[in-house]
Design a protein around this motif. Structure first.
Motif, short mmCIF file in Angstrom:
data_model
loop_
_atom_site.label_atom_id
_atom_site.label_comp_id
_atom_site.label_asym_id
_atom_site.label_seq_id
_atom_site.Cartn_x
_atom_site.Cartn_y
_atom_site.Cartn_z
N ALA A 34 2.67 1.98 -2.65
CA ALA A 34 2.80 2.96 -1.57
C ALA A 34 2.21 4.29 -2.03
O ALA A 34 2.48 4.77 -3.13
CB ALA A 34 4.27 3.14 -1.20
N GLY A 35 1.35 4.88 -1.20
CA GLY A 35 0.74 6.15 -1.52
C GLY A 35 -0.50 6.07 -2.38
O GLY A 35 -1.08 7.09 -2.72
N GLU A 36 -0.94 4.87 -2.71
CA GLU A 36 -2.11 4.71 -3.58
C GLU A 36 -3.40 4.81 -2.76
O GLU A 36 -3.44 4.52 -1.57
CB GLU A 36 -2.05 3.34 -4.28
CG GLU A 36 -3.13 3.14 -5.32
CD GLU A 36 -2.96 1.86 -6.12
OE1 GLU A 36 -3.71 1.67 -7.10
OE2 GLU A 36 -2.08 1.03 -5.77
N HIS A 68 -4.68 11.07 2.07
CA HIS A 68 -4.01 10.47 0.93
C HIS A 68 -2.96 11.42 0.35
O HIS A 68 -1.85 11.01 0.00
CB HIS A 68 -5.04 10.09 -0.13
CG HIS A 68 -4.47 9.63 -1.41
ND1 HIS A 68 -4.77 10.19 -2.63
CD2 HIS A 68 -3.56 8.64 -1.68
CE1 HIS A 68 -4.09 9.57 -3.58
NE2 HIS A 68 -3.36 8.64 -3.04
N LEU A 124 -0.57 1.65 6.10
CA LEU A 124 -1.80 1.36 5.37
C LEU A 124 -3.00 1.75 6.21
O LEU A 124 -3.07 1.41 7.39
CB LEU A 124 -1.85 -0.15 5.06
CG LEU A 124 -3.12 -0.70 4.42
CD1 LEU A 124 -3.30 -0.16 3.01
CD2 LEU A 124 -3.08 -2.24 4.40
N THR A 138 -1.21 5.42 2.32
CA THR A 138 -1.83 4.44 1.44
C THR A 138 -3.20 4.06 2.01
O THR A 138 -3.31 3.72 3.19
CB THR A 138 -0.96 3.18 1.33
OG1 THR A 138 0.36 3.56 0.93
CG2 THR A 138 -1.54 2.20 0.32
N ASN A 183 5.51 -1.65 -3.28
CA ASN A 183 4.15 -2.04 -2.92
C ASN A 183 4.01 -2.18 -1.41
O ASN A 183 4.86 -2.80 -0.75
CB ASN A 183 3.77 -3.36 -3.58
CG ASN A 183 3.61 -3.22 -5.08
OD1 ASN A 183 3.19 -2.17 -5.57
ND2 ASN A 183 3.96 -4.27 -5.81
#
Length: 222
Positions: free
Chosen positions: A31-33, A189, A163, A194, A2
């Motif tokens: 991560a990567g969301e 993205h 982020l 993220t 996260n």
């Protein structure tokens, strides 16, 4: 893993009477969301954004960024962490009018310890990444709203943050330009960045892979 973890995080502003802008919330962003937070004016979106961006401190709870407990950090440490790990994109582009696109992006690296020549090179590379290789030396007044927002996105990305926080990133744009900017965020993205996007617009929120709602300071399923 996260990037963000909020545990029972809340924020109130002193009165009288006190205003409970954010009631205790739990939230994890992987991560990567690509997460969208949607809610009307006065719902607590700005309060949440300020907490996520380490611009404000919660009254209670724990907020971790990349596993770091930000509550235990001194203000100078929080500022340094924010500068290294978080990029911001705002509704108002906040570009310096007497600086070129390249200079606006390069200035974001001013405290990164990177040499001036390298800052310029990286700024130009990042502007090219967002489709502005032909506008490197343009001033904000000569650019469209969409181009200005692309410069703002390049500025947010130039330090390779963990982020990207977007606050109503299409709020000042027409529908066609908004779609172009959202397409760019999709590309960012897809590159593994993220993203947490704050919006009041359901059509904009739909571009994210996960959507949560906020109303009266409470997070809900959208």
């Amino acid at each position: 893993m996260n990037v963000l973890e909020l545990t029972r995080v809340s924020r109130a502003y002193p009165g009288p009477p006190p205003v409970h802008a954010l009631l205790p919330v739990d939230l994890a962003v992987a991560a990567g969301e690509f997460l969208a937070v949607i809610g009307p004016s006065g719902s607590g979106k700005s309060t949440l954004l300020n907490l996520l961006g380490l611009l404000d401190r919660p009254n209670e709870g724990t907020l971790r960024l990349d596993g770091v407990d930000t509550q235990s950090l001194r203000e100078r440490e929080r500022t340094a962490l924010r500068g290294r790990r978080i990029g911001f994109v705002f509704q108002s582009f906040h570009l310096i009018p007497h600086r070129t696109a390249t200079e606006n992006v390069a200035l974001a690296q001013l405290y990164s310890g990177v040499a001036a020549r390298e800052r310029t090179r990286t700024a130009r590379q990042t502007l090219s990444r967002v489709g502005l290789s032909h506008r490197l030396d343009a001033f904000p007044a000569t650019m469209s709203g969409g181009e200005c927002q692309r410069v703002a996105i390049a500025r947010a990305l130039v330090n390779r943050p963990s982020l990207l926080l977007c606050d109503e990133p299409t709020g000042n744009l027409d529908s066609v330009t908004s779609a172009t900017v959202l397409d760019l965020l999709d590309q960012v993205h897809a590159d593994g960045v993220t993203i947490v996007m704050i919006t009041h617009d359901a059509a904009v929120a739909a571009r994210a892979e996960r959507v949560v709602g906020i109303r009266d300071g409470r997070l809900t399923d959208a």
